[in-house]
Write an enzyme that holds these catalytic residues in place. Sequence first.
Site, PDB file in Angstrom:
ATOM      1  CG  HIS A   1      11.754 -57.238  10.265  1.00  0.00           C
ATOM      2  ND1 HIS A   1      10.823 -56.500  10.953  1.00  0.00           N
ATOM      3  CD2 HIS A   1      12.955 -56.643  10.487  1.00  0.00           C
ATOM      4  CE1 HIS A   1      11.429 -55.495  11.563  1.00  0.00           C
ATOM      5  NE2 HIS A   1      12.734 -55.560  11.298  1.00  0.00           N
TER       6      HIS A   1
ATOM      7  CG  HIS B   1      17.557 -57.891  10.481  1.00  0.00           C
ATOM      8  ND1 HIS B   1      17.747 -56.751   9.735  1.00  0.00           N
ATOM      9  CD2 HIS B   1      16.668 -57.558  11.443  1.00  0.00           C
ATOM     10  CE1 HIS B   1      17.003 -55.761  10.228  1.00  0.00           C
ATOM     11  NE2 HIS B   1      16.330 -56.231  11.268  1.00  0.00           N
TER      12      HIS B   1
HETATM   13  P1  AMP Z   1      14.416 -53.219  12.405  1.00  0.00           P
HETATM   14  O1  AMP Z   1      15.235 -52.114  12.965  1.00  0.00           O
HETATM   15  O2  AMP Z   1      14.783 -54.570  12.945  1.00  0.00           O
HETATM   16  O3  AMP Z   1      12.929 -52.944  12.514  1.00  0.00           O
HETATM   17  O4  AMP Z   1      14.786 -53.304  10.879  1.00  0.00           O
HETATM   18  C1  AMP Z   1      14.038 -52.698   9.875  1.00  0.00           C
HETATM   19  C2  AMP Z   1      14.818 -52.893   8.596  1.00  0.00           C
HETATM   20  O5  AMP Z   1      13.953 -52.628   7.523  1.00  0.00           O
HETATM   21  C3  AMP Z   1      16.018 -51.973   8.451  1.00  0.00           C
HETATM   22  O6  AMP Z   1      17.194 -52.761   8.275  1.00  0.00           O
HETATM   23  C4  AMP Z   1      15.692 -51.150   7.216  1.00  0.00           C
HETATM   24  O7  AMP Z   1      16.812 -50.866   6.435  1.00  0.00           O
HETATM   25  C5  AMP Z   1      14.698 -52.043   6.493  1.00  0.00           C
HETATM   26  N1  AMP Z   1      13.756 -51.365   5.620  1.00  0.00           N
HETATM   27  C6  AMP Z   1      12.974 -50.311   5.934  1.00  0.00           C
HETATM   28  N2  AMP Z   1      12.192 -49.978   4.877  1.00  0.00           N
HETATM   29  C7  AMP Z   1      12.491 -50.874   3.900  1.00  0.00           C
HETATM   30  C8  AMP Z   1      12.011 -51.060   2.567  1.00  0.00           C
HETATM   31  N3  AMP Z   1      11.075 -50.279   2.023  1.00  0.00           N
HETATM   32  N4  AMP Z   1      12.546 -52.080   1.840  1.00  0.00           N
HETATM   33  C9  AMP Z   1      13.482 -52.873   2.364  1.00  0.00           C
HETATM   34  N5  AMP Z   1      13.963 -52.751   3.609  1.00  0.00           N
HETATM   35  C10 AMP Z   1      13.477 -51.755   4.367  1.00  0.00           C
END
Ligand code: AMP
Length: 151
Positions: free
Chosen positions: A98, A100
Amino acid sequence: MSTIFSQIVEGEIPARVVYEDETTIAFLDANPLAPGHTLVIPKDEYERLNDVPDDVAPDLYAAIHQLVPAVEDAVDADASTVAFNNGAEAGQEVPHVHCHIVPRFDDDRAGPIHGMFAETGSIDSESLEDIATDLSETELDDIADGIESRV
Ligand code: AMP
């Protein structure tokens, strides 16, 4: 078991979806670092950028390319930090690649990503040369030849 992001793709859990095409979907981060913090993902589940197939990667970038200015405009941001945490050691928590898009503001005091490495020492020029040579000799489509280190 599928990732939480696959569950969003499948509509099994709610999300604030802001963009969707055949291969890619984008939705607001549930714990935003700034207003408008958006995640862009391939619909199919690949853990890291390294796993994204060649024919999927351009779609992912095309969506990011469109979404960065759209997200900035939506929240009247001055700039944005666009980043992948690529692998657990890099802080990736959800094992579904993903991107950001984090809107940035003149007064947000978050600083550049270089701040993450503030304690890291410098690298000598011979090591840099070795790394550049190794990389330039790696066979990459289209850019395999003709790159000379300018170090
Ligand atoms: P990472 O640390 O790069 O894996 O980022 C994961 C991101 O996913 C974090 O910024 C979380 O806030 C976001 N996240 C986790 N669960 C959800 C969800 N159900 N909907 C939207 N964002 C999410």
